[in-house]
Design an enzyme around this catalytic site. Structure first.
Site, mmCIF file in Angstrom:
data_model
loop_
_atom_site.group_PDB
_atom_site.id
_atom_site.type_symbol
_atom_site.label_atom_id
_atom_site.label_comp_id
_atom_site.label_asym_id
_atom_site.label_seq_id
_atom_site.Cartn_x
_atom_site.Cartn_y
_atom_site.Cartn_z
ATOM 1 N N ASP A 95 53.012 -28.204 41.192
ATOM 2 C CA ASP A 95 53.319 -28.555 39.802
ATOM 3 C C ASP A 95 54.793 -28.210 39.503
ATOM 4 O OD1 ASP A 95 52.539 -29.441 37.288
ATOM 5 O OD2 ASP A 95 51.440 -27.636 36.747
ATOM 6 N N HIS A 96 55.181 -28.320 38.240
ATOM 7 C CA HIS A 96 56.561 -28.090 37.789
ATOM 8 C C HIS A 96 57.421 -27.182 38.681
ATOM 9 C CE1 HIS A 96 55.607 -29.527 33.663
ATOM 10 N NE2 HIS A 96 54.414 -29.089 33.985
ATOM 11 N N ASP A 131 60.742 -30.875 38.336
ATOM 12 C CA ASP A 131 60.841 -30.889 36.880
ATOM 13 C C ASP A 131 62.278 -30.632 36.453
ATOM 14 O OD1 ASP A 131 60.759 -30.622 34.189
ATOM 15 O OD2 ASP A 131 59.193 -29.095 34.131
ATOM 16 N N GLU A 161 59.950 -35.796 36.014
ATOM 17 C CA GLU A 161 59.710 -35.726 34.568
ATOM 18 C C GLU A 161 60.959 -36.190 33.834
ATOM 19 O OE1 GLU A 161 57.713 -32.230 33.008
ATOM 20 O OE2 GLU A 161 59.052 -32.178 31.282
ATOM 21 N N GLU A 169 55.012 -22.613 29.794
ATOM 22 C CA GLU A 169 54.925 -22.827 31.226
ATOM 23 C C GLU A 169 55.407 -21.553 31.891
ATOM 24 O OE1 GLU A 169 57.648 -25.531 33.989
ATOM 25 O OE2 GLU A 169 56.911 -26.497 32.193
ATOM 26 N N HIS A 212 52.130 -28.122 26.684
ATOM 27 C CA HIS A 212 51.189 -27.350 27.494
ATOM 28 C C HIS A 212 50.406 -26.432 26.567
ATOM 29 C CE1 HIS A 212 54.189 -28.041 30.912
ATOM 30 N NE2 HIS A 212 53.071 -28.648 31.273
ATOM 31 N N HIS A 258 51.085 -34.812 31.195
ATOM 32 C CA HIS A 258 51.001 -33.346 31.221
ATOM 33 C C HIS A 258 50.328 -32.870 29.939
ATOM 34 C CE1 HIS A 258 53.463 -32.027 34.720
ATOM 35 N NE2 HIS A 258 53.647 -33.337 34.739
ATOM 36 N N GLY A 259 49.885 -31.612 29.971
ATOM 37 C CA GLY A 259 49.309 -31.035 28.756
ATOM 38 C C GLY A 259 48.018 -31.700 28.344
ATOM 39 N N ASN A 280 47.162 -33.880 34.003
ATOM 40 C CA ASN A 280 47.069 -32.454 34.335
ATOM 41 C C ASN A 280 46.244 -31.693 33.302
ATOM 42 O OD1 ASN A 280 48.932 -33.235 36.225
ATOM 43 N ND2 ASN A 280 50.621 -32.037 35.388
ATOM 44 N N VAL A 281 45.361 -30.860 33.806
ATOM 45 C CA VAL A 281 44.564 -30.008 32.915
ATOM 46 C C VAL A 281 44.627 -28.583 33.444
ATOM 47 C CG1 VAL A 281 42.333 -29.624 31.801
ATOM 48 C CG2 VAL A 281 42.949 -31.934 32.579
ATOM 49 N N ASP A 282 44.998 -27.669 32.589
ATOM 50 C CA ASP A 282 45.034 -26.263 32.984
ATOM 51 C C ASP A 282 44.383 -25.364 31.933
ATOM 52 O OD1 ASP A 282 45.560 -23.926 34.341
ATOM 53 O OD2 ASP A 282 47.678 -23.865 33.868
ATOM 54 N N THR A 283 44.953 -25.348 30.735
ATOM 55 C CA THR A 283 44.482 -24.398 29.714
ATOM 56 C C THR A 283 42.971 -24.508 29.473
ATOM 57 O OG1 THR A 283 46.648 -24.602 28.684
ATOM 58 C CG2 THR A 283 44.902 -23.602 27.355
HETATM 59 O O1 LIG Z 1 50.475 -30.037 32.238
HETATM 60 C C1 LIG Z 1 49.791 -29.166 32.719
HETATM 61 C C2 LIG Z 1 50.143 -28.600 34.044
HETATM 62 O O2 LIG Z 1 51.315 -29.144 34.537
HETATM 63 C C3 LIG Z 1 48.553 -28.653 32.065
HETATM 64 O O3 LIG Z 1 48.701 -28.597 30.678
HETATM 65 P P1 LIG Z 1 47.537 -27.938 29.792
HETATM 66 O O4 LIG Z 1 47.525 -26.488 30.096
HETATM 67 O O5 LIG Z 1 47.921 -28.230 28.370
HETATM 68 O O6 LIG Z 1 46.247 -28.598 30.172
HETATM 69 O O1 LIG Z 2 52.836 -26.099 33.537
HETATM 70 C C1 LIG Z 2 51.833 -25.708 32.983
HETATM 71 C C2 LIG Z 2 50.654 -25.262 33.715
HETATM 72 O O2 LIG Z 2 49.668 -24.953 32.764
HETATM 73 C C3 LIG Z 2 50.964 -24.112 34.642
HETATM 74 O O3 LIG Z 2 50.943 -22.907 33.963
HETATM 75 P P1 LIG Z 2 51.570 -21.605 34.661
HETATM 76 O O4 LIG Z 2 52.969 -21.956 34.975
HETATM 77 O O5 LIG Z 2 51.382 -20.534 33.634
HETATM 78 O O6 LIG Z 2 50.732 -21.373 35.909
HETATM 79 ZN ZN LIG Z 3 52.708 -29.701 33.012
HETATM 80 ZN ZN LIG Z 4 59.407 -30.072 32.032
#
Ligand SMILES: O=C(CO)COP(=O)(O)O
Ligand SMILES: O=C[C@H](O)COP(=O)(O)O
Ligand SMILES: [Zn+2]
Ligand SMILES: [Zn+2]
Length: 351
Positions: A95-96, A131, A161, A169, A212, A258-259, A280-283
């Site tokens: 990722d980024h 990124d 990006e 982030e 994000h 993203h986000g 992308n899904v993280d949170t």
């Molecule tokens: O973009 C993301 C990781 O690069 C994830 O974003 P979220 O945490 O908002 O889902």
């Molecule tokens: O870029 C956003 C992702 O949610 C990654 O989060 P992080 O950098 O805290 O691991």
């Molecule tokens: Zn992202």
């Molecule tokens: Zn960026």
């Protein structure tokens, strides 16, 4: 089925674009979150992407070690060890990567992969994100051109990006007003410099107000229709030059959203209609992993965690007890992402 090859990854993305759906890309920070993501893809019979941020990679190497390259390789090695347990195809992605981490993270990984590709071996990762959103557009694109050449040699895909994703982030809060909506001129500059695949395949995160993290309704103004406007404008400037389509609309960009957390089903559907093929899904998956653990701890608090010099019930504090619940919770959220992106069943449609 297993970890994608360059060919099956290209096919995965092409099928998503032609079929009008997107592949979920789930951030993972441990073998447990990786297992949960793969379980979710398997339950949804969906293709998938597993990704690691630079902070995630450092954590993978051991939270007290903090080696991003070794952590990334550890994640990849783990995924290769268990790939045959899952009846789906998935790709591995970093990722980024901001400019200050290129030399200590992205470039060393790409250099390893160039050698792996030369030897005809599978590469550790199948794609990486550069990124450059904190740089000027010129600098962002200049570095993208350089990295795309390396990525082509490794037979991997580069994600770029153009514009900036807001929010947080690796603990860094972005400027919420800066460059959150990409312009067609900026997107065009990227196409002019990078081409349409002849210099190596790339995917593009064009920003449309994404942030994000998950925010209260109204905090973020997502404008996914902007993606369609940029696709149309760039397609027009390309004239007769080849551009793939989503439905009957020329859509030169393979887009990344993203986000993904906290976005509505409608916002996601509009983004996908306008050429998003990876989200992308993280949170939300972090929350889905942790929430059952909170539940477990509170339910078992007395006599398990609140112990004064006593051992409590081993069955309740065994990390497998709460870890299993965590994986189940996260896998269910991954299935939901597949449903929203329309990727359910995509694994069984491979040819
Ligand atoms: O973009 C993301 C990781 O690069 C994830 O974003 P979220 O945490 O908002 O889902
Ligand atoms: O870029 C956003 C992702 O949610 C990654 O989060 P992080 O950098 O805290 O691991
Ligand atoms: Zn992202
Ligand atoms: Zn960026």
């Amino acid at each position: 089925m297993a970890i994608a090859t360059p060919e099956s990854y290209a096919d995965m993305l092409d099928r998503a674009k032609a079929g009008g759906y997107a592949i979920p890309a789930i951030n993972v920070t441990s073998s447990q979150t990786l297992s949960a993501a793969l379980q979710g893809f398997a339950e949804a019979e969906s293709d998938g992407i597993i990704q690691v941020s630079n902070g995630g990679a450092a954590f993978w190497s051991g939270s007290s070690r903090g080696d991003k390259v070794k952590g990334s390789l550890a994640m990849s090695a783990y995924a290769y060890a268990v790939e045959s347990l899952y009846p789906i195809t998935f790709a591995l992605h970093t990722d980024h990567c901001p400019k200050n981490l290129i030399d200590s993270w992205l470039r060393p990984l790409l250099e390893i992969e160039v050698e792996q590709a030369k030897r005809g071996e599978p590469t550790a990762f199948q794609s990486h994100m550069w990124d450059g959103s904190a740089e000027t557009l010129e600098e962002n694109i200049r570095i993208a051109v350089e990295l795309l050449a390396l990525s082509k040699q490794a037979n991997t895909i580069l994600e770029i990006e153009i514009g900036a994703v807001g929010g947080e982030e690796d603990g860094i809060k972005g400027d919420e007003n800066a460059n959150l909506y990409t312009t067609a001129d900026d997107a065009w500059a990227a196409v002019e410099a990078l081409g349409l695949g002849e210099n190596g395949r790339y995917t593009t995160a064009l920003t449309f107000g994404n942030v994000h993290g998950a925010y209260k309704p109204g905090h973020v103004k997502l404008k996914p229709e902007l993606l369609g406007e940029i696709q149309a404008e760039v397609a027009q400037r390309l004239g007769d030059r080849l551009a793939t389509k989503v439905g009957d609309k020329k859509s030169p960009f393979d887009l990344v959203m993203h986000g993904g957390s906290g976005s509505t089903a409608e916002e996601i559907a509009t983004a996908v209609r306008n050429g998003v093929i990876k989200m992308n899904v993280d949170t939300d998956t972090q929350y889905a992993f942790t929430r059952p653990v909170v539940d477990h701890m509170f339910k078992n608090y007395d006599g398990v965690l609140k112990i004064d010099g006593e051992v409590g019930s081993k069955k309740a504090y065994d990390p497998r007890a709460w870890g299993k619940a965590a994986e189940k919770g996260m896998a269910a959220r991954v299935v939901e992402a597949c449903e929203r992106l329309g990727s359910v069943g995509s694994a069984s449609k491979q040819h």
